[in-house]
Design an enzyme around this catalytic site. Structure first.
Site, mmCIF file in Angstrom:
data_model
loop_
_atom_site.group_PDB
_atom_site.id
_atom_site.type_symbol
_atom_site.label_atom_id
_atom_site.label_comp_id
_atom_site.label_asym_id
_atom_site.label_seq_id
_atom_site.Cartn_x
_atom_site.Cartn_y
_atom_site.Cartn_z
ATOM 1 N N CYS A 243 -0.754 -5.434 -12.177
ATOM 2 C CA CYS A 243 -1.597 -5.375 -10.747
ATOM 3 C C CYS A 243 -0.733 -4.223 -10.031
ATOM 4 C CB CYS A 243 -1.375 -6.697 -9.956
ATOM 5 S SG CYS A 243 -2.161 -6.520 -8.242
ATOM 6 N N ASN A 252 -2.620 -10.890 -17.245
ATOM 7 C CA ASN A 252 -3.128 -12.207 -17.223
ATOM 8 C C ASN A 252 -2.605 -12.840 -18.639
ATOM 9 O OD1 ASN A 252 -5.514 -10.441 -15.912
ATOM 10 N ND2 ASN A 252 -5.155 -12.669 -14.999
HETATM 11 P P1 HMG Z 1 -10.039 2.101 2.905
HETATM 12 O O1 HMG Z 1 -9.206 3.095 2.765
HETATM 13 O O2 HMG Z 1 -9.455 0.945 4.050
HETATM 14 O O3 HMG Z 1 -11.708 2.018 3.021
HETATM 15 O O4 HMG Z 1 -9.921 1.108 1.361
HETATM 16 P P2 HMG Z 1 -12.533 2.769 4.041
HETATM 17 O O5 HMG Z 1 -13.778 1.965 4.460
HETATM 18 O O6 HMG Z 1 -11.541 3.043 4.964
HETATM 19 O O7 HMG Z 1 -12.891 4.007 3.230
HETATM 20 C C1 HMG Z 1 -12.038 4.944 2.883
HETATM 21 C C2 HMG Z 1 -12.840 6.011 1.869
HETATM 22 O O8 HMG Z 1 -13.274 5.016 0.589
HETATM 23 C C3 HMG Z 1 -14.074 6.399 1.983
HETATM 24 O O9 HMG Z 1 -14.415 7.635 1.401
HETATM 25 C C4 HMG Z 1 -15.052 5.372 1.741
HETATM 26 O O10 HMG Z 1 -16.291 5.942 1.261
HETATM 27 C C5 HMG Z 1 -14.220 5.224 0.276
HETATM 28 P P3 HMG Z 1 -14.011 8.973 1.879
HETATM 29 O O11 HMG Z 1 -14.905 9.149 3.212
HETATM 30 O O12 HMG Z 1 -12.544 9.230 2.467
HETATM 31 O O13 HMG Z 1 -14.303 9.952 0.878
HETATM 32 N N1 HMG Z 1 -14.852 3.820 -0.354
HETATM 33 C C6 HMG Z 1 -15.292 3.308 -1.276
HETATM 34 N N2 HMG Z 1 -15.553 4.215 -2.557
HETATM 35 C C7 HMG Z 1 -15.956 3.393 -3.655
HETATM 36 N N3 HMG Z 1 -16.210 2.241 -3.546
HETATM 37 C C8 HMG Z 1 -15.752 1.237 -2.554
HETATM 38 C C9 HMG Z 1 -15.293 1.900 -1.465
HETATM 39 N N4 HMG Z 1 -15.159 1.417 -0.154
HETATM 40 C C10 HMG Z 1 -14.844 2.548 0.663
HETATM 41 N N5 HMG Z 1 -16.165 0.079 -2.732
HETATM 42 C C11 HMG Z 1 -10.639 -0.554 -0.067
HETATM 43 C C12 HMG Z 1 -10.338 -0.233 1.362
HETATM 44 C C13 HMG Z 1 -11.060 -2.117 -0.359
HETATM 45 C C14 HMG Z 1 -11.833 0.153 -0.636
HETATM 46 C C15 HMG Z 1 -9.542 -0.287 -0.884
HETATM 47 O O14 HMG Z 1 -8.337 -0.568 -0.289
HETATM 48 C C16 HMG Z 1 -9.496 -0.288 -2.381
HETATM 49 O O15 HMG Z 1 -10.552 0.087 -3.163
HETATM 50 N N6 HMG Z 1 -8.473 -1.071 -3.039
HETATM 51 C C17 HMG Z 1 -8.513 -1.296 -4.328
HETATM 52 C C18 HMG Z 1 -8.114 -2.604 -4.509
HETATM 53 C C19 HMG Z 1 -8.017 -3.137 -6.111
HETATM 54 O O16 HMG Z 1 -8.969 -2.875 -6.857
HETATM 55 N N7 HMG Z 1 -7.311 -3.925 -6.311
HETATM 56 C C20 HMG Z 1 -7.018 -4.609 -7.672
HETATM 57 C C21 HMG Z 1 -8.046 -5.692 -7.770
HETATM 58 S S1 HMG Z 1 -7.672 -7.092 -7.181
HETATM 59 C C22 HMG Z 1 -6.807 -7.929 -8.088
HETATM 60 O O17 HMG Z 1 -6.459 -7.309 -9.172
HETATM 61 C C23 HMG Z 1 -6.363 -9.398 -8.109
HETATM 62 C C24 HMG Z 1 -7.153 -10.508 -8.744
HETATM 63 O O18 HMG Z 1 -7.033 -9.968 -10.243
HETATM 64 C C25 HMG Z 1 -6.745 -11.611 -8.572
HETATM 65 C C26 HMG Z 1 -5.028 -11.693 -8.830
HETATM 66 O O19 HMG Z 1 -4.331 -11.715 -9.771
HETATM 67 O O20 HMG Z 1 -4.477 -11.800 -7.701
HETATM 68 C C27 HMG Z 1 -8.619 -10.247 -8.477
HETATM 69 MG MG MG Z 2 -5.545 -10.590 -11.417
#
Ligand code: HMG
Ligand code: MG
Length: 305
Positions: A243, A252
């Site tokens: 992660c 996983n």
């Molecule tokens: P942010 O910076 O707070 O978002 O990120 P924002 O709304 O302020 O937007 C900032 C910029 O991001 C903007 O672009 C948006 O357009 C763009 P700019 O104007 O600067 O060019 N943006 C996006 N672009 C593409 N796709 C989107 C998107 N949203 C905004 N959906 C955000 C908030 C959630 C987007 C960010 O924090 C993020 O992408 N985080 C990634 C989190 C992630 O993928 N983590 C890993 C997966 S979770 C996991 O692995 C856990 C899990 O397996 C369960 C477990 O094991 O616990 C599920």
């Molecule tokens: Mg996970």
């Protein structure tokens, strides 16, 4: 179903293409990601978490999300899910026709801030319109609850906090919740307590386990989950992954290891273990990494002999 009777059939969601690959620093080609999905479906996986529609600045490896979804030759009966943290991600995902979307929050405030840059309450506010739009489009919504037993920043997490997030997800119409042990620190009774907290809000068939194997406890935790009647698990082929927001977290639990456990218990999965091992060998070959599944290593050694 009686709580002490193990399920007869278990549904495995292979999250390798998403949770597994998202953490890889080296580029993995879109073609190889598609090939992995094809090999997983050929091995009998009916649920594949394929990619995520998150910010490419945050998780560069998933930047080819649409190309992966468009490139897959879909097999009837297989469901392809994708992560969508907000409406922007959902809209991009919708164009690629996912069968299911995943919204993700955490039982820990600190982790949620680092993972999706907002509080738990704010994440629920963001997910409400996503869930509504998905349901209107006939797409199932799964909710992942990260750090359900422990958090890299906050330490032990009480089951009540899992219950609270499950309740909030239920209120906005999320269909299913996955109880995730993001950093793999859970032990069987603690995992059962986290699952039971989710079960206060969701029926058995709509609660799943998502266990990272960092401390080697995932199979024990799956056994403990089965004893509660839980019959859906997220697993990752060859134990791929980690992660990005939880230092030191490994992948996983390996799908191969879970399949071996389940088949040994007489529980059906529909998965062909040999073809699954070949899928794991393929992707580890692409990455130039050793196979993280003990079952795969044992079977490969036997084949070589
Ligand atoms: P942010 O910076 O707070 O978002 O990120 P924002 O709304 O302020 O937007 C900032 C910029 O991001 C903007 O672009 C948006 O357009 C763009 P700019 O104007 O600067 O060019 N943006 C996006 N672009 C593409 N796709 C989107 C998107 N949203 C905004 N959906 C955000 C908030 C959630 C987007 C960010 O924090 C993020 O992408 N985080 C990634 C989190 C992630 O993928 N983590 C890993 C997966 S979770 C996991 O692995 C856990 C899990 O397996 C369960 C477990 O094991 O616990 C599920
Ligand atoms: Mg996970």
């Amino acid at each position: 179903m009686g709580r002490n009777k193990l399920p007869q059939r278990v549904k495995l969601v292979d999250v390798g293409p998403r949770d597994g690959l998202q953490n890889e620093k080296q580029p993995v080609s879109t073609g190889d990601k598609i090939e992995l999905v094809h090999r997983l479906q050929a091995a009998g996986l009916h649920e594949i978490e394929t990619t995520s529609f998150v910010s490419p600045k945050w998780v560069p490896q998933m930047a080819d999300n649409s190309a992966v979804m468009e490139g897959i030759e879909r097999q009837p009966g297989v469901r392809y899910s994708v992560l969508t943290p907000n409406l922007k991600g959902f809209e991009a995902a919708l164009a690629t026709r996912p069968d299911e979307i995943v919204v993700f929050s955490a039982a820990s405030e600190a982790f949620n801030q680092r993972n999706i840059n907002c509080s738990i309450a704010e994440s629920i506010e963001r997910f409400a319109p996503v869930t509504e739009a998905a349901r209107a489009a006939g797409i199932k919504v799964r909710g992942a609850i990260s750090c359900s037993v422990g958090c890299p920043y906050e330490g032990e997490i009480a089951p009540e906090r899992v219950g609270l997030v499950a309740k909030l997800m239920k209120q906005i119409g999320v269909d299913h919740v996955g109880v995730a042990d993001t950093i793999g620190v859970g032990t069987p009774h603690r995992v059962q307590a986290a699952l039971e907290a989710a079960l206060e809000h969701y029926p058995l068939e709509e609660v799943s386990g998502h266990f990272h194997d960092t401390y080697g406890m995932a199979l024990a935790n799956i056994m403990a989950s089965l004893e509660l009647g839980i019959a859906t698990f997220d697993t990752s082929v060859s134990g791929l992954g980690g992660c990005p927001y939880a230092k030191g977290a490994t992948g996983n639990v390996a799908t191969e290891d879970v399949v071996f456990l389940l088949h040994g218990l007489g529980i059906e999965t529909g998965v062909d273990l040999d073809r699954l091992i070949d899928a794991g060998t393929f992707i580890r070959g692409v990455l130039g990494q050793p196979n993280g599944s003990r079952v795969a290593r044992a079977v490969l050694a036997k084949r070589a002999g």
